[in-house]
Enzyme design. Sequence first.
Site, mmCIF file in Angstrom:
data_model
loop_
_atom_site.group_PDB
_atom_site.id
_atom_site.type_symbol
_atom_site.label_atom_id
_atom_site.label_comp_id
_atom_site.label_asym_id
_atom_site.label_seq_id
_atom_site.Cartn_x
_atom_site.Cartn_y
_atom_site.Cartn_z
ATOM 1 N N CYS A 3 -20.727 -30.862 15.540
ATOM 2 C CA CYS A 3 -20.473 -29.594 16.227
ATOM 3 C C CYS A 3 -21.673 -28.679 16.045
ATOM 4 O O CYS A 3 -21.984 -28.255 14.923
ATOM 5 C CB CYS A 3 -19.212 -28.929 15.678
ATOM 6 S SG CYS A 3 -18.892 -27.308 16.423
ATOM 7 N N GLU A 262 17.159 -23.067 21.017
ATOM 8 C CA GLU A 262 15.831 -22.451 20.918
ATOM 9 C C GLU A 262 15.951 -21.012 21.397
ATOM 10 O O GLU A 262 16.602 -20.738 22.404
ATOM 11 C CB GLU A 262 14.832 -23.228 21.783
ATOM 12 C CG GLU A 262 13.521 -22.535 22.068
ATOM 13 C CD GLU A 262 12.701 -22.266 20.813
ATOM 14 O OE1 GLU A 262 12.229 -21.120 20.671
ATOM 15 O OE2 GLU A 262 12.538 -23.191 19.993
ATOM 16 N N ASN A 307 13.114 -28.317 13.602
ATOM 17 C CA ASN A 307 11.661 -28.232 13.797
ATOM 18 C C ASN A 307 11.270 -26.754 13.781
ATOM 19 O O ASN A 307 10.887 -26.190 14.807
ATOM 20 C CB ASN A 307 11.280 -28.895 15.128
ATOM 21 C CG ASN A 307 9.784 -28.844 15.388
ATOM 22 O OD1 ASN A 307 8.986 -28.873 14.458
ATOM 23 N ND2 ASN A 307 9.403 -28.744 16.653
ATOM 24 N N CYS A 334 5.503 -28.011 10.247
ATOM 25 C CA CYS A 334 4.058 -27.770 10.310
ATOM 26 C C CYS A 334 3.590 -27.050 9.051
ATOM 27 O O CYS A 334 2.441 -26.631 8.955
ATOM 28 C CB CYS A 334 3.699 -26.962 11.561
ATOM 29 S SG CYS A 334 4.497 -25.347 11.635
#
Length: 376
Positions: A3, A262, A307, A334
């Site tokens: 990069c 959700e 989740n 996550c």
Amino acid sequence: MQCALYDAGRCRSCQWIVQPIRDQLSAKTADLKGLLADFSVEQWCAPVSGPEQAFRNKAKMVVSGSVEKPLLGMLHRDGTPEDLSDCPLYPDTFAPVFATLKPFIARAGLTPYNVARKRGELKYILLTESQFDGGMMLRFVLRSETKLAQLRAALPWLQAQLPQLKVITANIQPVHMAIMEGETEIFLTEQQALAERFNDVPLWIRPQSFFQTNPVVASHLYATARDWVRQLPVHHMWDLFCGVGGFGLHCATPEMTLTGIEIAPEAIACAKQSAAELGLTNLHFQALDSTQFATGQGEVPELVLVNPPRRGIGKALCDYLSQMAPEYIIYSSCNAQTMAKDIANLPGYRIERVQLFDMFPHTAHYEVLTLLTKTR
């Protein structure tokens, strides 16, 4: 991954870029094992990784500079702008879009927002690409509707240059804070959702619905959850914090009853559209708070899949699940730190299986899928 931006000291977002992917995976695995050290894990599955570069399907670009020479990228802590149009995390298809957007910003008179002066209109450019058909969604995040007429008038030129732009919107974010988007979304195209497909499952992406940014690894994540569920004697499941329905749509069968919850209505609209396409009539998606929905139910299905965002599912939902005791819980996270904390609040369960998914290469972040089974 090489990069030029990193080598020149212009961007440090990918803090682990100098480490080989193999070493990155080892470090992430060690971190996860450390967080779960207090628990007995029956099976550690091999970690899943994807491409090292050009894997992102979404770019979130701060717009700075001048209307004649806009920069698309980020602001350093001292307010100095940095153009990230050449970031190697983006696929090659993004570069021509960025290159065309810069003169378009001038054509439309969309003055970049100046944070220090609190002046200007265009704050962010948000670009998402479908891996299914190459279609793109472009969102202009504006301070107000002042330049909306100019944007509409200039749009035909942009669409002629970039026919892959299927969905275009203006999002109004009036607050002087580093908030990516506001509540108001104004569609500038007839099409309002981007078609996507993972593992032959139709998915839809709308402007204000969360969607995974690494399609290759996300496809593996959803397929793995599907495989795990198919091995369980499950006829009824909940998919909490379900987003656009990625997990539920993969796991569902014609014989199974599934409820997906959700809080974002845009995401639920996507999930319902996918369920209709699949012809699955026993799937029910609702725009509600997942914790409030669950804790208000008098009984639970055999399987609850969660989740949650980075904060985890929290003690209230953990207490409810402990009390109601579904046979299985699948936890996709996550943030393994909050997941470990939540698992500690589920003492009636053992960890049957864990698998790490390297959704965010060159950073310390990762996704993890965990199967919890009720102890007899």
